[in-house]
Design a protein around this motif. Structure first.
Motif, PDB file in Angstrom:
ATOM      1  N   ASP A 305     -10.480   5.497  -6.277  1.00 53.10           N
ATOM      2  CA  ASP A 305      -9.295   5.642  -5.424  1.00 53.10           C
ATOM      3  C   ASP A 305      -9.377   4.803  -4.155  1.00 53.10           C
ATOM      4  O   ASP A 305     -10.420   4.730  -3.495  1.00 53.10           O
ATOM      5  CB  ASP A 305      -9.111   7.109  -5.022  1.00 53.10           C
ATOM      6  CG  ASP A 305      -8.630   7.967  -6.187  1.00 53.10           C
ATOM      7  OD1 ASP A 305      -7.910   7.428  -7.045  1.00 53.10           O
ATOM      8  OD2 ASP A 305      -8.969   9.163  -6.228  1.00 53.10           O
ATOM      9  N   THR A 306      -8.231   4.200  -3.798  1.00 54.22           N
ATOM     10  CA  THR A 306      -8.070   3.479  -2.531  1.00 54.22           C
ATOM     11  C   THR A 306      -6.644   3.709  -2.043  1.00 54.22           C
ATOM     12  O   THR A 306      -5.794   4.197  -2.782  1.00 54.22           O
ATOM     13  CB  THR A 306      -8.289   1.959  -2.707  1.00 54.22           C
ATOM     14  OG1 THR A 306      -7.346   1.468  -3.676  1.00 54.22           O
ATOM     15  CG2 THR A 306      -9.702   1.650  -3.175  1.00 54.22           C
ATOM     16  N   ARG A 307      -6.396   3.328  -0.785  1.00 48.25           N
ATOM     17  CA  ARG A 307      -5.047   3.379  -0.226  1.00 48.25           C
ATOM     18  C   ARG A 307      -4.818   2.125   0.625  1.00 48.25           C
ATOM     19  O   ARG A 307      -5.729   1.340   0.837  1.00 48.25           O
ATOM     20  CB  ARG A 307      -4.858   4.625   0.655  1.00 48.25           C
ATOM     21  CG  ARG A 307      -4.827   5.944  -0.095  1.00 48.25           C
ATOM     22  CD  ARG A 307      -4.328   7.067   0.804  1.00 48.25           C
ATOM     23  NE  ARG A 307      -4.201   8.331   0.097  1.00 48.25           N
ATOM     24  CZ  ARG A 307      -5.139   9.271   0.068  1.00 48.25           C
ATOM     25  NH1 ARG A 307      -6.265   9.081   0.729  1.00 48.25           N
ATOM     26  NH2 ARG A 307      -4.952  10.396  -0.589  1.00 48.25           N
ATOM     27  N   GLY A 308      -3.584   1.967   1.104  1.00 49.00           N
ATOM     28  CA  GLY A 308      -3.314   0.879   2.019  1.00 49.00           C
ATOM     29  C   GLY A 308      -4.262   0.931   3.199  1.00 49.00           C
ATOM     30  O   GLY A 308      -4.486   2.006   3.766  1.00 49.00           O
ATOM     31  N   GLY A 309      -4.825  -0.197   3.572  1.00 56.02           N
ATOM     32  CA  GLY A 309      -5.851  -0.226   4.618  1.00 56.02           C
ATOM     33  C   GLY A 309      -7.252  -0.306   4.044  1.00 56.02           C
ATOM     34  O   GLY A 309      -8.210  -0.603   4.758  1.00 56.02           O
ATOM     35  N   ARG A 327      -9.179  -5.630  -3.243  1.00 59.73           N
ATOM     36  CA  ARG A 327      -8.025  -6.339  -2.694  1.00 59.73           C
ATOM     37  C   ARG A 327      -6.681  -5.680  -2.996  1.00 59.73           C
ATOM     38  O   ARG A 327      -5.687  -6.010  -2.364  1.00 59.73           O
ATOM     39  CB  ARG A 327      -7.996  -7.783  -3.186  1.00 59.73           C
ATOM     40  CG  ARG A 327      -7.725  -7.962  -4.670  1.00 59.73           C
ATOM     41  CD  ARG A 327      -7.545  -9.448  -4.997  1.00 59.73           C
ATOM     42  NE  ARG A 327      -7.017  -9.668  -6.333  1.00 59.73           N
ATOM     43  CZ  ARG A 327      -7.745  -9.941  -7.398  1.00 59.73           C
ATOM     44  NH1 ARG A 327      -9.068 -10.039  -7.283  1.00 59.73           N
ATOM     45  NH2 ARG A 327      -7.174 -10.120  -8.573  1.00 59.73           N
ATOM     46  N   GLY A 328      -6.610  -4.754  -3.963  1.00 59.89           N
ATOM     47  CA  GLY A 328      -5.302  -4.153  -4.229  1.00 59.89           C
ATOM     48  C   GLY A 328      -5.274  -3.376  -5.525  1.00 59.89           C
ATOM     49  O   GLY A 328      -6.299  -2.900  -6.009  1.00 59.89           O
ATOM     50  N   PHE A 344      -1.509   2.373 -13.018  1.00 57.21           N
ATOM     51  CA  PHE A 344      -2.180   1.424 -12.134  1.00 57.21           C
ATOM     52  C   PHE A 344      -3.691   1.522 -12.284  1.00 57.21           C
ATOM     53  O   PHE A 344      -4.229   2.598 -12.591  1.00 57.21           O
ATOM     54  CB  PHE A 344      -1.826   1.697 -10.662  1.00 57.21           C
ATOM     55  CG  PHE A 344      -0.368   1.563 -10.341  1.00 57.21           C
ATOM     56  CD1 PHE A 344       0.167   0.334 -10.024  1.00 57.21           C
ATOM     57  CD2 PHE A 344       0.461   2.675 -10.364  1.00 57.21           C
ATOM     58  CE1 PHE A 344       1.508   0.200  -9.729  1.00 57.21           C
ATOM     59  CE2 PHE A 344       1.807   2.556 -10.060  1.00 57.21           C
ATOM     60  CZ  PHE A 344       2.334   1.315  -9.740  1.00 57.21           C
ATOM     61  N   VAL A 345      -4.363   0.406 -12.079  1.00 55.82           N
ATOM     62  CA  VAL A 345      -5.808   0.401 -11.834  1.00 55.82           C
ATOM     63  C   VAL A 345      -6.025  -0.419 -10.569  1.00 55.82           C
ATOM     64  O   VAL A 345      -5.226  -1.308 -10.237  1.00 55.82           O
ATOM     65  CB  VAL A 345      -6.620  -0.194 -13.002  1.00 55.82           C
ATOM     66  CG1 VAL A 345      -6.509   0.677 -14.228  1.00 55.82           C
ATOM     67  CG2 VAL A 345      -6.189  -1.627 -13.307  1.00 55.82           C
TER      68      VAL A 345
END
Length: 388
Positions: A305-309, A327-328, A344-345
């Motif tokens: 998991d990641t988020r904006g930032g 990167r995204g 999404f991945v």
């Protein structure tokens, strides 16, 4: 009554697995006996043939219930064998035997007494997801080198007006004084519905020099000191990386990086952990539900998991070596994870691709990073030599 942890046929399988894994080498024998009382080791007969030596050692240890210090020599040997083995087949043999010896040494009954019908001794469910306790210490150390970075946008040499708000991302030390993040973080522009505005090189350099990196920004929200940058050393829009030289040489370690691409086998899942500053907020780490989906020469795609930032975060394997620069995210079809379909991945650039690009486009930066990484590897290499 004589004691034996394993039947004789299992001892034969273990010795065959040791030969297959290259553990019969006399040099490796020292590593396999690490943690077993030297006085006991000295009682074992020494044989000329490596294969016979392994079989003799295993047969002898299989008959020893435990030593005066309370340790079970066969259990210790098997743990060391697991740690020294990479190949899947012998590793499975060692792990199965270790589970059996450990259970028997602990005195666990096959079916515990009590009302829980169907309950048996412990088992690994699908795949052994445990990690050494030192994994936690390694993560804490790695986190010292990860920072939140804020970049204010410029246009034609002046702060962007209106709405020139700073953009947040994550960066980390790839060498002393060198911080790596995404190009799009330093680019500091909001993507429109169709494209991302490209910034002129002079403005990009201004934005890099005006960036502010905050280390030690943790969950307590303490506003620690920010570090500025003196120059933009190298960047590439396609691989989405940028390297900044910080104004101050910080007394904190660089992160170790992988020099070869990460590859995965669907039968042997690989987990990746990400230390990040999502949304410009205090540092967080993603290490649950974190398997790699697939890789190629330039990209690693994962469910972590990641988020904006979080852009620019280091993507680690469990030994806390950076394999990718996050990167995204990427839209996918017909992909399921944990029994659910996902649209999404997340995706990162292989660090090996970044290094290869630097070698050809910024050889001085590449040499500086290579020297730093060599220095990081030296203590571990010395430690292995001393053990051997």
């Amino acid at each position: 009554m004589s004691h034996a942890y394993l039947p004789s046929e299992e001892v034969v399988r273990l010795s065959d697995a040791a030969l297959e894994a290259g553990l019969a080498d006399p040099v490796v024998r020292t590593l396999l006996f690490d943690g077993i009382m030297p006085k006991y080791r000295g009682t074992l007969p020494l044989l000329a043939a490596p294969g016979l030596q392994v079989r003799s050692d295993l047969n002898a240890m299989n008959r020893v219930e435990r030593l005066v210090d309370g340790s079970v020599p066969l259990e210790v040997w098997l743990r060391n064998a697991v740690a020294q083995t990479v190949a899947a087949d012998p590793l499975a043999v060692f792990q199965r035997a270790l589970d059996e010896v450990a259970r028997n040494a602990a005195g666990e009954p096959d079916v515990p007494a009590g009302p829980a019908e169907g309950e048996t001794k412990e088992e690994v469910v699908h795949h052994d997801d445990t990690v050494p306790f030192e994994f936690l210490q390694g993560g804490a150390l790695a986190g010292l080198s990860v920072a939140r970075i804020k970049v204010s946008p410029y246009q034609a040499g002046a702060p962007l007006q209106p709405n020139g708000y700073p953009h947040s991302g994550t960066g980390w030390l790839i060498a002393p004084g060198l911080l790596v993040t995404n190009h799009h973080v330093v680019n500091a522009r909001t993507r429109s519905a169709t494209e991302l505005t490209a910034v002129a090189p002079d403005d990009l350099r201004l934005q890099a020099r005006g960036s502010r990196s905050r280390f030690d920004y943790g969950a307590d929200g303490t506003e620690t000191e920010e570090v500025t940058a003196s120059e933009l050393v190298a960047w590439d829009e396609g691989l989405d990386y940028a390297i900044l030289r910080l104004s101050d040489q910080l007394a904190r370690p660089a992160l170790r990086v992988a020099t070869v691409p990460l590859t995965v086998d669907r039968e042997e899942p690989v987990a990746v952990n990400i230390i990040q500053h999502p949304g410009g907020l205090p540092k967080r780490v993603a290490l649950r539900n974190n398997l790699v989906y697939e890789t190629d020469g330039d990209d690693v795609r994962y469910f972590t998991d990641t988020r904006g930032g979080s852009s620019g975060s280091p993507v680690f394997t469990d030994d806390w070596k950076v394999v990718a620069l996050h990167r995204g995210t990427r839209r996918v079809e017909d992909v399921s994870f944990q029994g659910k379909t996902t649209a999404f991945v997340n995706v990162g650039t292989q660090i090996s691709s970044v290094l290869r690009h630097l070698e050809h486009t910024s050889p001085e930066a590449h040499a500086e990073i290579t020297a730093a990484q060599t220095a990081l590897a030296a203590p571990a290499e010395r430690s292995r030599t001393e053990v051997a």
